[in-house]
Design a protein around this motif. Structure first.
Motif, PDB file in Angstrom:
ATOM      1  N   TYR A  44       0.838  -1.200   0.000  1.00 50.86           N
ATOM      2  CA  TYR A  44       0.000   0.000   0.000  1.00 50.86           C
ATOM      3  C   TYR A  44       0.871   1.248   0.000  1.00 50.86           C
ATOM      4  O   TYR A  44       1.826   1.353   0.778  1.00 50.86           O
ATOM      5  CB  TYR A  44      -0.912   0.021   1.229  1.00 50.86           C
ATOM      6  CG  TYR A  44      -1.975  -1.033   1.197  1.00 50.86           C
ATOM      7  CD1 TYR A  44      -3.142  -0.852   0.455  1.00 50.86           C
ATOM      8  CD2 TYR A  44      -1.817  -2.216   1.898  1.00 50.86           C
ATOM      9  CE1 TYR A  44      -4.121  -1.825   0.424  1.00 50.86           C
ATOM     10  CE2 TYR A  44      -2.787  -3.195   1.868  1.00 50.86           C
ATOM     11  CZ  TYR A  44      -3.935  -2.994   1.134  1.00 50.86           C
ATOM     12  OH  TYR A  44      -4.893  -3.963   1.094  1.00 50.86           O
ATOM     13  N   ARG A  45       0.512   2.178  -0.853  1.00 52.14           N
ATOM     14  CA  ARG A  45       1.275   3.421  -0.992  1.00 52.14           C
ATOM     15  C   ARG A  45       1.430   4.139   0.345  1.00 52.14           C
ATOM     16  O   ARG A  45       2.518   4.583   0.695  1.00 52.14           O
ATOM     17  CB  ARG A  45       0.594   4.329  -2.013  1.00 52.14           C
ATOM     18  CG  ARG A  45       1.349   5.590  -2.304  1.00 52.14           C
ATOM     19  CD  ARG A  45       0.638   6.408  -3.401  1.00 52.14           C
ATOM     20  NE  ARG A  45       1.453   7.481  -3.875  1.00 52.14           N
ATOM     21  CZ  ARG A  45       1.576   8.653  -3.265  1.00 52.14           C
ATOM     22  NH1 ARG A  45       0.934   8.886  -2.158  1.00 52.14           N
ATOM     23  NH2 ARG A  45       2.353   9.593  -3.774  1.00 52.14           N
ATOM     24  N   SER A  46       0.352   4.255   1.102  1.00 54.85           N
ATOM     25  CA  SER A  46       0.416   4.997   2.370  1.00 54.85           C
ATOM     26  C   SER A  46       1.382   4.342   3.351  1.00 54.85           C
ATOM     27  O   SER A  46       2.106   5.029   4.079  1.00 54.85           O
ATOM     28  CB  SER A  46      -0.974   5.135   2.991  1.00 54.85           C
ATOM     29  OG  SER A  46      -1.513   3.877   3.297  1.00 54.85           O
ATOM     30  N   ASN A  47       1.433   3.014   3.357  1.00 56.13           N
ATOM     31  CA  ASN A  47       2.353   2.328   4.251  1.00 56.13           C
ATOM     32  C   ASN A  47       3.800   2.470   3.791  1.00 56.13           C
ATOM     33  O   ASN A  47       4.708   2.571   4.615  1.00 56.13           O
ATOM     34  CB  ASN A  47       1.975   0.859   4.394  1.00 56.13           C
ATOM     35  CG  ASN A  47       0.616   0.709   5.019  1.00 56.13           C
ATOM     36  OD1 ASN A  47      -0.304   0.254   4.357  1.00 56.13           O
ATOM     37  ND2 ASN A  47       0.451   1.121   6.261  1.00 56.13           N
ATOM     38  N   VAL A  48       4.005   2.482   2.487  1.00 65.68           N
ATOM     39  CA  VAL A  48       5.356   2.695   1.971  1.00 65.68           C
ATOM     40  C   VAL A  48       5.831   4.095   2.367  1.00 65.68           C
ATOM     41  O   VAL A  48       6.980   4.279   2.780  1.00 65.68           O
ATOM     42  CB  VAL A  48       5.412   2.480   0.446  1.00 65.68           C
ATOM     43  CG1 VAL A  48       6.763   2.903  -0.113  1.00 65.68           C
ATOM     44  CG2 VAL A  48       5.119   1.022   0.109  1.00 65.68           C
ATOM     45  N   TYR A  61      18.464   6.677   7.934  1.00 67.52           N
ATOM     46  CA  TYR A  61      19.032   6.192   6.681  1.00 67.52           C
ATOM     47  C   TYR A  61      19.259   7.343   5.708  1.00 67.52           C
ATOM     48  O   TYR A  61      18.478   8.293   5.645  1.00 67.52           O
ATOM     49  CB  TYR A  61      18.097   5.188   6.018  1.00 67.52           C
ATOM     50  CG  TYR A  61      18.045   3.824   6.671  1.00 67.52           C
ATOM     51  CD1 TYR A  61      18.782   3.517   7.811  1.00 67.52           C
ATOM     52  CD2 TYR A  61      17.242   2.835   6.148  1.00 67.52           C
ATOM     53  CE1 TYR A  61      18.716   2.271   8.387  1.00 67.52           C
ATOM     54  CE2 TYR A  61      17.170   1.583   6.727  1.00 67.52           C
ATOM     55  CZ  TYR A  61      17.908   1.302   7.842  1.00 67.52           C
ATOM     56  OH  TYR A  61      17.835   0.064   8.409  1.00 67.52           O
ATOM     57  N   SER A  62      20.300   7.218   4.928  1.00 67.42           N
ATOM     58  CA  SER A  62      20.587   8.190   3.876  1.00 67.42           C
ATOM     59  C   SER A  62      19.570   8.010   2.744  1.00 67.42           C
ATOM     60  O   SER A  62      18.942   6.949   2.618  1.00 67.42           O
ATOM     61  CB  SER A  62      21.997   7.962   3.324  1.00 67.42           C
ATOM     62  OG  SER A  62      22.038   6.749   2.584  1.00 67.42           O
ATOM     63  N   PRO A  63      19.420   9.041   1.900  1.00 71.29           N
ATOM     64  CA  PRO A  63      18.519   8.894   0.744  1.00 71.29           C
ATOM     65  C   PRO A  63      18.876   7.687  -0.131  1.00 71.29           C
ATOM     66  O   PRO A  63      17.990   6.995  -0.626  1.00 71.29           O
ATOM     67  CB  PRO A  63      18.690  10.208  -0.010  1.00 71.29           C
ATOM     68  CG  PRO A  63      19.048  11.192   1.061  1.00 71.29           C
ATOM     69  CD  PRO A  63      19.936  10.417   2.014  1.00 71.29           C
ATOM     70  N   LYS A  64      20.162   7.408  -0.293  1.00 72.26           N
ATOM     71  CA  LYS A  64      20.588   6.260  -1.101  1.00 72.26           C
ATOM     72  C   LYS A  64      20.101   4.950  -0.475  1.00 72.26           C
ATOM     73  O   LYS A  64      19.610   4.067  -1.184  1.00 72.26           O
ATOM     74  CB  LYS A  64      22.106   6.245  -1.241  1.00 72.26           C
ATOM     75  CG  LYS A  64      22.624   5.125  -2.092  1.00 72.26           C
ATOM     76  CD  LYS A  64      24.131   5.184  -2.245  1.00 72.26           C
ATOM     77  CE  LYS A  64      24.606   4.000  -3.080  1.00 72.26           C
ATOM     78  NZ  LYS A  64      26.050   4.019  -3.280  1.00 72.26           N
ATOM     79  N   SER A  65      20.212   4.829   0.837  1.00 71.13           N
ATOM     80  CA  SER A  65      19.739   3.616   1.518  1.00 71.13           C
ATOM     81  C   SER A  65      18.223   3.464   1.397  1.00 71.13           C
ATOM     82  O   SER A  65      17.721   2.368   1.155  1.00 71.13           O
ATOM     83  CB  SER A  65      20.137   3.630   2.996  1.00 71.13           C
ATOM     84  OG  SER A  65      21.526   3.514   3.132  1.00 71.13           O
ATOM     85  N   VAL A  66      17.509   4.563   1.562  1.00 71.24           N
ATOM     86  CA  VAL A  66      16.051   4.528   1.417  1.00 71.24           C
ATOM     87  C   VAL A  66      15.694   4.073   0.002  1.00 71.24           C
ATOM     88  O   VAL A  66      14.822   3.216  -0.191  1.00 71.24           O
ATOM     89  CB  VAL A  66      15.419   5.900   1.735  1.00 71.24           C
ATOM     90  CG1 VAL A  66      13.948   5.931   1.361  1.00 71.24           C
ATOM     91  CG2 VAL A  66      15.608   6.241   3.210  1.00 71.24           C
ATOM     92  N   ASN A  67      16.368   4.609  -1.000  1.00 69.14           N
ATOM     93  CA  ASN A  67      16.107   4.219  -2.386  1.00 69.14           C
ATOM     94  C   ASN A  67      16.397   2.740  -2.624  1.00 69.14           C
ATOM     95  O   ASN A  67      15.674   2.076  -3.371  1.00 69.14           O
ATOM     96  CB  ASN A  67      16.897   5.083  -3.356  1.00 69.14           C
ATOM     97  CG  ASN A  67      16.324   6.469  -3.478  1.00 69.14           C
ATOM     98  OD1 ASN A  67      15.156   6.700  -3.161  1.00 69.14           O
ATOM     99  ND2 ASN A  67      17.139   7.405  -3.927  1.00 69.14           N
ATOM    100  N   ASN A  68      17.453   2.208  -1.982  1.00 68.38           N
ATOM    101  CA  ASN A  68      17.753   0.780  -2.116  1.00 68.38           C
ATOM    102  C   ASN A  68      16.618  -0.066  -1.551  1.00 68.38           C
ATOM    103  O   ASN A  68      16.234  -1.074  -2.135  1.00 68.38           O
ATOM    104  CB  ASN A  68      19.067   0.435  -1.423  1.00 68.38           C
ATOM    105  CG  ASN A  68      20.271   0.923  -2.192  1.00 68.38           C
ATOM    106  OD1 ASN A  68      20.203   1.157  -3.386  1.00 68.38           O
ATOM    107  ND2 ASN A  68      21.380   1.086  -1.502  1.00 68.38           N
ATOM    108  N   HIS A  69      16.060   0.352  -0.428  1.00 62.77           N
ATOM    109  CA  HIS A  69      14.933  -0.369   0.164  1.00 62.77           C
ATOM    110  C   HIS A  69      13.711  -0.299  -0.750  1.00 62.77           C
ATOM    111  O   HIS A  69      13.007  -1.298  -0.939  1.00 62.77           O
ATOM    112  CB  HIS A  69      14.600   0.198   1.551  1.00 62.77           C
ATOM    113  CG  HIS A  69      15.526  -0.266   2.612  1.00 62.77           C
ATOM    114  ND1 HIS A  69      15.191  -1.245   3.513  1.00 62.77           N
ATOM    115  CD2 HIS A  69      16.792   0.112   2.913  1.00 62.77           C
ATOM    116  CE1 HIS A  69      16.205  -1.457   4.335  1.00 62.77           C
ATOM    117  NE2 HIS A  69      17.186  -0.636   3.984  1.00 62.77           N
ATOM    118  N   LEU A  70      13.462   0.863  -1.322  1.00 65.15           N
ATOM    119  CA  LEU A  70      12.321   1.015  -2.229  1.00 65.15           C
ATOM    120  C   LEU A  70      12.492   0.173  -3.489  1.00 65.15           C
ATOM    121  O   LEU A  70      11.530  -0.419  -3.981  1.00 65.15           O
ATOM    122  CB  LEU A  70      12.115   2.482  -2.591  1.00 65.15           C
ATOM    123  CG  LEU A  70      11.707   3.394  -1.437  1.00 65.15           C
ATOM    124  CD1 LEU A  70      11.586   4.828  -1.916  1.00 65.15           C
ATOM    125  CD2 LEU A  70      10.425   2.920  -0.786  1.00 65.15           C
TER     126      LEU A  70
END
Length: 92
Positions: A44-48, A61-70
Protein backbone atom coordinates in the motif's frame (compact mmCIF):
# COMPACT_ATOMS: atom_id res chain seq x y z
CA UNK A 1 12.02 -15.39 0.13
CA UNK A 2 14.10 -18.01 -1.68
CA UNK A 3 11.85 -17.70 -4.75
CA UNK A 4 12.38 -13.94 -4.75
CA UNK A 5 16.16 -14.42 -4.53
CA UNK A 6 16.04 -16.89 -7.45
CA UNK A 7 13.91 -14.45 -9.45
CA UNK A 8 16.46 -11.69 -8.93
CA UNK A 9 19.31 -13.93 -10.08
CA UNK A 10 17.27 -14.93 -13.16
CA UNK A 11 16.77 -11.30 -14.17
CA UNK A 12 20.50 -10.62 -13.91
CA UNK A 13 21.02 -9.27 -10.38
CA UNK A 14 24.24 -10.31 -8.68
CA UNK A 15 24.08 -12.67 -5.71
CA UNK A 16 25.12 -9.81 -3.41
CA UNK A 17 22.33 -7.57 -4.75
CA UNK A 18 19.80 -10.39 -4.43
CA UNK A 19 20.79 -10.98 -0.80
CA UNK A 20 20.59 -7.25 -0.05
CA UNK A 21 17.12 -7.00 -1.63
CA UNK A 22 15.95 -10.01 0.40
CA UNK A 23 17.32 -8.48 3.58
CA UNK A 24 15.53 -5.21 2.80
CA UNK A 25 12.24 -7.03 2.17
CA UNK A 26 12.62 -8.90 5.48
CA UNK A 27 13.19 -5.55 7.20
CA UNK A 28 10.00 -4.16 5.64
CA UNK A 29 8.05 -7.25 6.77
CA UNK A 30 9.48 -6.85 10.27
CA UNK A 31 8.42 -3.19 10.34
CA UNK A 32 4.92 -4.21 9.21
CA UNK A 33 4.70 -6.86 11.93
CA UNK A 34 5.84 -4.33 14.54
CA UNK A 35 3.50 -1.64 13.22
CA UNK A 36 0.41 -3.66 12.26
CA UNK A 37 0.77 -7.11 13.81
CA UNK A 38 1.28 -9.08 10.59
CA UNK A 39 2.94 -9.09 7.19
CA UNK A 40 1.08 -7.40 4.32
CA UNK A 41 -0.60 -9.31 1.50
CA UNK A 42 -0.11 -6.38 -0.86
CA UNK A 43 1.87 -3.17 -0.95
CA UNK A 44 0.00 0.00 0.00
CA UNK A 45 1.28 3.42 -0.99
CA UNK A 46 0.42 5.00 2.37
CA UNK A 47 2.35 2.33 4.25
CA UNK A 48 5.36 2.69 1.97
CA UNK A 49 5.31 6.44 2.70
CA UNK A 50 5.19 5.67 6.44
CA UNK A 51 8.08 3.24 6.01
CA UNK A 52 10.10 5.90 4.18
CA UNK A 53 9.47 8.28 7.08
CA UNK A 54 10.53 5.58 9.55
CA UNK A 55 13.76 4.89 7.63
CA UNK A 56 14.61 8.58 7.35
CA UNK A 57 13.53 9.89 10.75
CA UNK A 58 13.87 6.95 13.13
CA UNK A 59 16.63 4.88 11.55
CA UNK A 60 18.52 7.86 10.06
CA UNK A 61 19.03 6.19 6.68
CA UNK A 62 20.59 8.19 3.88
CA UNK A 63 18.52 8.89 0.74
CA UNK A 64 20.59 6.26 -1.10
CA UNK A 65 19.74 3.62 1.52
CA UNK A 66 16.05 4.53 1.42
CA UNK A 67 16.11 4.22 -2.39
CA UNK A 68 17.75 0.78 -2.12
CA UNK A 69 14.93 -0.37 0.16
CA UNK A 70 12.32 1.01 -2.23
CA UNK A 71 13.97 -0.73 -5.17
CA UNK A 72 13.70 -4.03 -3.31
CA UNK A 73 10.00 -3.44 -2.63
CA UNK A 74 9.33 -2.60 -6.28
CA UNK A 75 11.16 -5.72 -7.45
CA UNK A 76 9.11 -7.74 -4.97
CA UNK A 77 5.94 -6.32 -6.51
CA UNK A 78 7.02 -7.07 -10.07
CA UNK A 79 8.45 -10.51 -9.34
CA UNK A 80 6.01 -12.19 -6.97
CA UNK A 81 2.41 -12.46 -5.90
CA UNK A 82 2.13 -8.77 -5.06
CA UNK A 83 0.59 -7.61 -8.31
CA UNK A 84 0.01 -3.92 -7.67
CA UNK A 85 0.56 -1.10 -5.26
CA UNK A 86 -2.76 -0.38 -3.59
CA UNK A 87 -3.79 3.11 -2.67
CA UNK A 88 -5.42 2.15 0.62
CA UNK A 89 -3.70 1.50 3.89
CA UNK A 90 -2.70 -1.79 5.49
CA UNK A 91 -3.56 -2.41 9.10
CA UNK A 92 -5.96 0.47 9.57
Amino acid sequence: MKQFEEYLIRIGKSEKTALTYCRNIRMYFSWCRDSFGSEPKELYRSNVLEYISYMRNIRGYSPKSVNNHLSALLKQVSGTEWSAVGHGSYGQ
